[in-house]
Design an enzyme around this catalytic site. Structure first.
Site, PDB file in Angstrom:
ATOM      1  N   HIS A  32     -11.403 -44.047 -51.608  1.00 10.49           N
ATOM      2  CA  HIS A  32     -12.382 -44.595 -50.663  1.00 10.49           C
ATOM      3  C   HIS A  32     -13.768 -43.991 -50.933  1.00 10.49           C
ATOM      4  O   HIS A  32     -14.777 -44.695 -50.913  1.00 10.49           O
ATOM      5  CB  HIS A  32     -12.009 -44.223 -49.225  1.00 10.49           C
ATOM      6  CG  HIS A  32     -10.724 -44.816 -48.736  1.00 10.49           C
ATOM      7  ND1 HIS A  32      -9.645 -44.056 -48.394  1.00 10.49           N
ATOM      8  CD2 HIS A  32     -10.361 -46.107 -48.494  1.00 10.49           C
ATOM      9  CE1 HIS A  32      -8.660 -44.832 -47.956  1.00 10.49           C
ATOM     10  NE2 HIS A  32      -9.068 -46.084 -48.010  1.00 10.49           N
ATOM     11  N   GLN A  59     -10.014 -52.057 -56.716  1.00  9.83           N
ATOM     12  CA  GLN A  59      -9.113 -52.838 -57.572  1.00  9.83           C
ATOM     13  C   GLN A  59      -7.646 -52.533 -57.235  1.00  9.83           C
ATOM     14  O   GLN A  59      -6.758 -53.327 -57.509  1.00  9.83           O
ATOM     15  CB  GLN A  59      -9.408 -52.489 -59.024  1.00  9.83           C
ATOM     16  CG  GLN A  59      -8.270 -52.776 -59.970  1.00  9.83           C
ATOM     17  CD  GLN A  59      -8.684 -53.624 -61.143  1.00  9.83           C
ATOM     18  OE1 GLN A  59      -9.858 -53.770 -61.440  1.00  9.83           O
ATOM     19  NE2 GLN A  59      -7.714 -54.170 -61.827  1.00  9.83           N
TER      20      GLN A  59
END
Ligand code: AMP
Length: 475
Positions: free
Chosen positions: A217, A336
């Site tokens: 993150h 991704q």
């Protein structure tokens, strides 16, 4: 005297502000991993920080921490660290204290050792005052309890960060402290903040999350902070995207700790809210979202996650749409790691004409395991077993590199690799990333992404790898 001990877990801090800083740190880790009696278990991401103390005008540092497993005694490990500093070209003698350096290695912890010897104090005596150590440490060991304050790493970092923001209100904050973050508890307040930012001509990058943040993150946040004037993050465990209420209930939550990490990574504002606040007046008496407010995802939602988690992407599209309406960012950052989700979000943004969607590489642990908030739920043996997902993806990639293009053959390879592991596979498929369909691919592929979902114990993990591109994000 023997320098070998039973195995202990140690944590070291790494810093560099001279030369190619990233290369200095990564070379040190690689060298350390080759030392007899030392294994590198995990490394944090690198954090850029202002120098603390020392002569004026020094360059900024890159800092990080690493977890080791070692049979070396604390003294032997320290000697090894000092040798690595010398190999990197650092001279300690005759240099100003806290001066510029190619490599600075500190031993923070060595098992439970408490030592106060010349040149070797354990745990490291200043670590609790240093946000540049606590920030990366918080990525790896947020719950470790610190001896002096009695607080865990996350709480001590929150304390340092909030005292830094109080300092800033009165006198200028010390240079080493990260920029304080604005924390808002309602989407309405967040929308106003974002309107003000746009009115002031600032570009806004947005990172939506469900919290329990990890390095993956934070890499999205750092990228956004580089590419936009201001970065906004949301922390909202979205009930709409959980098809299993038990999964929703056990999802990890820690808004205070997340706020501290986001601040360190360069976010300017973080907000959260309740489902009711996101959709005022939009809930039925049973607390469900009214049917008219749901957004239907496009065809990318079909198959794989869409099939195994019915309704999941409908919940994702609905909340992401609402988050985009709230923040109205120029760019939004996604990982991704959630490959199919990134396709769904791109469809959504395309249908609205904005924002620009930036998909960032998957951040991985040293074992290759994709970082995930759910990894917190794994026991130590489960974490080891979970590395089988990436290993299978790598086998498919090796086959692709060796010339295999057949979708069925690549699927079989994935299945065979996972069959040898102790994970319960939900799906494992190789697909053309640009021609999504509800069903599996067949025949030769021009482009390929391998996607896996599996349960390790009771925890469901997903991962994927582009077979036709260099691996990004692996440390
Ligand atoms: P989550 O909190 O799991 O909803 O994730 C929020 C965002 O972080 C999503 O865009 C994810 O794809 C991204 N993300 C989660 N894990 C990783 C990872 N290991 N590497 C890169 N991005 C990630």
């Amino acid at each position: 005297m023997s320098t070998r001990l039973a195995t202990a877990k140690a944590v070291i801090a790494l810093g560099s502000n001279l030369g190619d800083r990233r290369a200095n740190l990564e070379t040190a880790l690689a060298r350390l991993a080759r030392e007899p009696g030392v294994r590198v278990l995990a490394a944090s991401s690198w954090h850029e920080t202002d120098p603390v103390g020392g002569p004026p005008g020094q360059a900024r540092y890159l800092n990080g921490v690493a977890q080791l497993e070692t049979e070396l005694s604390p003294r032997a490990l320290l000697t090894c660290l000092l040798q690595l500093e010398r190999l990197a070209g650092r001279e300690r003698q005759g240099q100003p204290r806290n001066g510029a350096r190619r490599l600075d290695l500190d031993l923070l912890f060595h098992g439970d050792a408490r030592l106060s010897e010349p040149g070797l104090e354990l745990p490291h005596p200043r670590l609790e005052d240093r946000s540049f150590v606590l920030e990366p440490l918080c990525e790896l060991e947020p719950e470790r309890v610190l001896g002096r304050s009695g607080l865990c790493v996350r709480a001590q970092l929150s304390k340092l960060t909030s005292s830094a923001s109080q300092t800033q209100a009165g006198t200028p904050a010390p240079a080493a402290v990260s920029t304080p973050i604005v924390r808002l508890d309602s989407p309405a307040a967040a929308a106003q903040w974002c309107r003000d930012a746009r009115a002031a001509g600032r570009s806004v990058g947005f990172v939506p999350t469900m919290g329990a943040l990890h390095v993956g993150h934070l890499e999205l946040v750092r990228r956004s902070a580089r590419e936009n004037d201001l970065t906004v993050a949301s922390v909202f465990v979205n009930p709409l995207q959980f098809n299993d209420p038990r999964d929703f209930a056990r999802y990890p939550r820690d808004f205070d700790g997340d706020t501290a990490l986001l601040s360190g990574a360069g976010a300017s504002m973080v907000f959260t809210g309740t489902l009711e606040q996101f959709f005022p007046g939009g809930l039925t008496p049973e607390g469900r979202l009214a049917e008219a407010l749901w957004l239907e995802p496009g065809p990318s939602a079909e198959g794989l996650e869409g099939k195994h988690r019915p309704g999941h992407f409908r919940g994702v599209a609905t909340i992401v749409g609402r988050l985009f309406d709230t923040v109205e960012p120029q760019r939004a950052y996604f990982g991704q790691k959630d490959f199919q989700q990134s396709l769904v979000v791109k469809d959504l943004a395309r249908s609205r004409g904005r924002p620009e969607i930036v998909v960032c590489p998957t951040s991985r642990e040293v074992s290759g395991l994709a970082r995930s908030s759910r990894n917190q739920l794994l026991s130590a043996p489960e974490r080891e077993r979970a590395a089988a997902l990436f290993a299978a993806l790598c086998e498919a990639r090796d086959a692709w590199l060796a010339g295999e293009r057949g979708a069925e053959a690549l699927d079989r390879l994935l299945a065979a690799s996972l069959a040898e592991s102790e994970v319960e596979v939900e799906y494992a498929e190789v697909r053309d990333p640009e021609r999504w369909s509800a069903t599996s691919c067949s025949g030769p592929l021009l482009r390929a992404v391998a996607l896996v979902a599996a349960r390790v114990g009771t925890t469901r993990l997903i991962d994927n790898l582009r077979l036709d591109e260099p691996i990004g994000g692996v440390r």
